[in-house]
Design a protein around this motif. Structure first.
Motif, PDB file in Angstrom:
ATOM      1  N   PHE A  26      36.045  38.643  33.456  1.00 45.12           N
ATOM      2  CA  PHE A  26      37.571  38.322  33.094  1.00 45.12           C
ATOM      3  C   PHE A  26      37.445  36.915  32.375  1.00 45.12           C
ATOM      4  O   PHE A  26      38.081  36.733  31.204  1.00 45.12           O
ATOM      5  CB  PHE A  26      38.572  38.478  34.035  1.00 45.12           C
ATOM      6  N   ARG A  58      38.470  36.611  28.396  1.00 43.80           N
ATOM      7  CA  ARG A  58      39.469  35.558  28.255  1.00 43.80           C
ATOM      8  C   ARG A  58      39.091  34.414  27.088  1.00 43.80           C
ATOM      9  O   ARG A  58      39.766  34.276  25.938  1.00 43.80           O
ATOM     10  CB  ARG A  58      39.924  34.988  29.417  1.00 43.80           C
ATOM     11  N   ILE A 104      40.524  33.727  23.197  1.00 45.30           N
ATOM     12  CA  ILE A 104      41.067  32.471  22.813  1.00 45.30           C
ATOM     13  C   ILE A 104      40.285  32.285  21.318  1.00 45.30           C
ATOM     14  O   ILE A 104      41.170  31.946  20.564  1.00 45.30           O
ATOM     15  CB  ILE A 104      41.091  31.448  23.796  1.00 45.30           C
ATOM     16  N   ARG A 122      42.932  33.672  19.026  1.00 50.50           N
ATOM     17  CA  ARG A 122      43.784  32.736  18.657  1.00 50.50           C
ATOM     18  C   ARG A 122      43.364  31.401  17.857  1.00 50.50           C
ATOM     19  O   ARG A 122      44.049  30.533  17.256  1.00 50.50           O
ATOM     20  CB  ARG A 122      44.583  32.242  20.109  1.00 50.50           C
ATOM     21  N   TYR A 175      48.673  38.325  32.053  1.00 49.53           N
ATOM     22  CA  TYR A 175      47.279  38.022  31.610  1.00 49.53           C
ATOM     23  C   TYR A 175      46.897  38.527  30.339  1.00 49.53           C
ATOM     24  O   TYR A 175      45.954  38.049  29.579  1.00 49.53           O
ATOM     25  CB  TYR A 175      46.594  38.728  32.912  1.00 49.53           C
ATOM     26  N   MET A 222      48.758  29.824  36.224  1.00 47.90           N
ATOM     27  CA  MET A 222      48.411  31.048  35.791  1.00 47.90           C
ATOM     28  C   MET A 222      48.256  31.179  34.376  1.00 47.90           C
ATOM     29  O   MET A 222      47.567  32.060  33.854  1.00 47.90           O
ATOM     30  CB  MET A 222      49.742  31.779  36.144  1.00 47.90           C
ATOM     31  N   ALA A 223      49.109  30.347  33.484  1.00 51.09           N
ATOM     32  CA  ALA A 223      49.079  30.665  32.171  1.00 51.09           C
ATOM     33  C   ALA A 223      47.687  30.059  31.452  1.00 51.09           C
ATOM     34  O   ALA A 223      47.101  30.454  30.639  1.00 51.09           O
ATOM     35  CB  ALA A 223      50.266  29.881  31.213  1.00 51.09           C
ATOM     36  N   TYR A 224      47.293  29.040  32.252  1.00 46.43           N
ATOM     37  CA  TYR A 224      46.048  28.596  31.710  1.00 46.43           C
ATOM     38  C   TYR A 224      44.597  29.404  32.286  1.00 46.43           C
ATOM     39  O   TYR A 224      44.073  29.803  31.464  1.00 46.43           O
ATOM     40  CB  TYR A 224      45.620  27.140  32.478  1.00 46.43           C
ATOM     41  N   ALA A 225      44.948  30.221  33.482  1.00 48.64           N
ATOM     42  CA  ALA A 225      43.915  31.127  33.804  1.00 48.64           C
ATOM     43  C   ALA A 225      44.023  32.405  32.819  1.00 48.64           C
ATOM     44  O   ALA A 225      43.031  33.195  32.414  1.00 48.64           O
ATOM     45  CB  ALA A 225      44.393  31.863  35.359  1.00 48.64           C
ATOM     46  N   ALA A 226      45.246  32.813  32.415  1.00 50.07           N
ATOM     47  CA  ALA A 226      45.494  33.701  31.523  1.00 50.07           C
ATOM     48  C   ALA A 226      44.897  33.622  30.164  1.00 50.07           C
ATOM     49  O   ALA A 226      44.642  34.525  29.311  1.00 50.07           O
ATOM     50  CB  ALA A 226      46.878  34.403  31.523  1.00 50.07           C
ATOM     51  N   GLY A 227      44.664  32.118  30.045  1.00 50.66           N
ATOM     52  CA  GLY A 227      44.523  31.569  28.452  1.00 50.66           C
ATOM     53  C   GLY A 227      45.469  31.868  27.430  1.00 50.66           C
ATOM     54  O   GLY A 227      45.378  32.308  26.221  1.00 50.66           O
ATOM     55  N   THR A 228      46.853  31.751  27.846  1.00 54.53           N
ATOM     56  CA  THR A 228      47.780  31.822  26.967  1.00 54.53           C
ATOM     57  C   THR A 228      48.599  30.312  26.540  1.00 54.53           C
ATOM     58  O   THR A 228      49.490  30.290  25.912  1.00 54.53           O
ATOM     59  CB  THR A 228      48.815  32.807  27.468  1.00 54.53           C
ATOM     60  N   LEU A 229      47.947  29.464  27.043  1.00 57.39           N
ATOM     61  CA  LEU A 229      48.776  27.881  26.730  1.00 57.39           C
ATOM     62  C   LEU A 229      48.366  27.504  25.417  1.00 57.39           C
ATOM     63  O   LEU A 229      47.019  27.646  24.950  1.00 57.39           O
ATOM     64  CB  LEU A 229      48.124  27.073  27.871  1.00 57.39           C
ATOM     65  N   TYR A 233      44.008  32.386  40.641  1.00 55.39           N
ATOM     66  CA  TYR A 233      44.767  32.880  39.608  1.00 55.39           C
ATOM     67  C   TYR A 233      43.711  33.535  38.641  1.00 55.39           C
ATOM     68  O   TYR A 233      43.953  34.752  38.006  1.00 55.39           O
ATOM     69  CB  TYR A 233      45.508  32.026  38.540  1.00 55.39           C
ATOM     70  N   GLU A 234      42.354  33.148  38.477  1.00 60.78           N
ATOM     71  CA  GLU A 234      41.522  33.714  37.793  1.00 60.78           C
ATOM     72  C   GLU A 234      41.159  35.088  38.394  1.00 60.78           C
ATOM     73  O   GLU A 234      40.680  36.213  37.950  1.00 60.78           O
ATOM     74  CB  GLU A 234      40.143  32.994  37.657  1.00 60.78           C
ATOM     75  N   LEU A 284      43.076  36.858  40.143  1.00 64.07           N
ATOM     76  CA  LEU A 284      44.196  37.790  39.822  1.00 64.07           C
ATOM     77  C   LEU A 284      44.028  38.416  38.371  1.00 64.07           C
ATOM     78  O   LEU A 284      44.021  39.726  38.220  1.00 64.07           O
ATOM     79  CB  LEU A 284      45.414  37.148  39.906  1.00 64.07           C
ATOM     80  N   GLY A 285      43.301  37.572  37.622  1.00 62.36           N
ATOM     81  CA  GLY A 285      42.867  38.133  36.244  1.00 62.36           C
ATOM     82  C   GLY A 285      41.774  38.996  36.185  1.00 62.36           C
ATOM     83  O   GLY A 285      41.816  40.138  35.702  1.00 62.36           O
TER      84      GLY A 285
END
Lengths: 222, 221
Positions: free
Chosen positions: A122, A126, A130, A134, A186, B20-27, B52-53, B55-56
């Motif tokens: 993962f 991920r 990015i 992105r 996620y 969580m957002a950093y783990a998800a890569g959305t920041l 949190y990773e 969980l990812g």
């Protein structure tokens, strides 16, 4: 900005475990599912151990057959993850291949006392997302001074893998609505609402385990 | 070991939302930089990130698979045989004041920061990140007020040297303050030492110039 997930997950990584009373209640309401739950948790666990063994075969013996098994399971899931994140099929296919190639090249960095194989893949996927979708850099925390351990303690490996299996099962058993919200967070779906209720996912145990390992290693480094 | 190499005593941590957002890569990149810098100084948040990773990983494993192309495995093996791409290794522990992820953006340690004065002894250096958020280093002389740069959106302030205090708390090395638009306060750099912070905000870029509205000049406390 980042997702508006106000979650419930909120306290979870911070607090080790839910109060006994709440836990007992949850057990009671799920008693009828308990038997199948245990069986499937065990299956998840066996499967996770198999993936760890496969990763180690790839890492130490450059085993292509084991790599093919990992590929068969994870590549289609990485592709799904990337498509859910907004990549078209062609880009997702390419990034999934790159992710799996990175798994081969970075195998020496895999530490089964810190992450399950799914978690490790993962993080690679991920970062590919990015980069490719992105077009941003991903600042990473600095490496721990000791790097990945060559031979992590077997008990640590078992405990972490067991906790990961429990988490996977808990996620699978969440009510559909809650699970979809977490998945959206996620997958990078920004049209977020809130996860209002407590989901009870066992994140705190994994956090505590990693924290203990870090404390022990820092202590050993002194 | 020097002071800066030991793990500081951190009391103000990352929020679960940020982790969580950093783990998800959305920041946005500027926020990721701030999170990565805090985690470099904080084992507690490093462990929470690990959760949190995980969980990812569970989310990935649970995803309904999408079939790969027919020759996919062979193509991947060909990629592998073509050799490893040049992947920069994870940044190593930095010996100075700035943790490794920041050194990477500054191109060195504190001595290499290109400060620009913004008045009243305060200096700043804007770091090169993607445009959806801004990251800057702030240098605030001991005892001086932190310039009010307006909390539009979310602002993260991570202390790297010295400390600042506001009405509610004291923030030392490694501590992070998470402020949103309803927050109105006037933090002041601790008297003991000049304060250096990393500040990230997702406010629109027109704030990039940081017009300092320094109301109080030097508050001696």
């Amino acid at each position: 900005m980042f997702t508006e997930v106000h979650h419930c997950l909120a306290d979870m990584a911070a607090t080790p475990s839910p109060p006994a009373g709440r836990r007992a209640m949850r057990c009671a309401t799920k008693r009828n599912r308990a038997v199948s739950g245990v069986a499937s948790e065990k299956q998840t666990r066996v499967q996770q151990d198999a993936w760890v063994a496969a990763m180690i075969a790839v890492r130490d013996a450059r085993d292509e057959a084991e790599f093919a098994r990992l590929f068969g399971h994870f590549a289609p899931r990485v592709k799904a993850f990337l498509m859910r994140s907004g990549a078209d099929a062609t880009l997702a296919e390419e990034c999934a291949q790159e992710t799996m190639a990175a798994l081969w090249h970075k195998a020496h960095l895999f530490d089964p006392s810190r992450a399950s194989v799914a978690t490790w893949i993962f993080t690679i996927a991920r970062n590919r997302r990015i980069d490719a979708l992105r077009r941003q850099r991903r600042p990473e925390p600095e490496d721990l001074p000791w790097g990945p351990e060559p031979e992590p303690d077997q008990a640590d490996v078992l405990a972490l893998q067991q906790d990961s299996a429990k988490l996977a099962e808990a996620l699978a058993k969440l009510p559909e609505k809650q699970r979809v919200l977490i998945e959206k967070a996620y997958f990078g779906d920004l049209s977020q609402t809130e996860i209002a209720e407590q989901t009870g996912l066992p994140l705190g145990t994994i956090k505590s385990r990693i924290r203990l390992a870090l404390d022990r290693l820092r202590h050993a480094m002194k | 070991m020097t002071m800066t190499r030991t793990m500081p005593d951190i009391t103000h941590h990352l929020s679960d939302r940020l982790l969580m957002a950093y783990a998800a890569g959305t920041l946005p990149e500027a926020f990721s930089l701030t999170v990565a810098t805090h985690i470099s100084l904080c084992d507690e948040c490093r462990a929470r990130l690990g959760a949190y990773e995980s969980l990812g990983g569970a989310v990935l494993d649970h995803a309904a698979p999408v079939a790969m192309a027919e020759d996919s495995l062979a193509a991947t093996m060909a990629r592998i045989r073509a050799g490893a791409p040049d992947v920069p290794p994870a940044p190593r522990r930095a010996p100075g004041v700035l943790p490794a992820p920041l050194c990477d953006y500054v191109g060195g340690d504190l001595a290499d920061v290109r400060w620009r004065p913004v008045g009243m002894g305060v200096k700043q250096a804007i770091l090169p990140t993607s445009r959806d958020a801004t990251a800057r280093l702030l240098y605030i002389p001991a005892g001086a007020a932190v310039p009010d740069h307006g909390h539009r959106g979310t602002e993260l302030t991570l202390v790297l040297q010295g400390a600042f205090v506001d009405e509610t708390a004291r923030f030392g090395r490694g501590d992070i303050e998470i402020a949103n638009e309803d927050m109105h306060h006037m933090p002041v750099a601790d008297i003991g030492e000049d304060c250096i912070c990393l500040a990230a905000t997702d406010a629109p870029l027109r704030f990039r110039g940081l017009i300092p509205r320094i109301a109080q000049p030097f508050l001696r406390i």
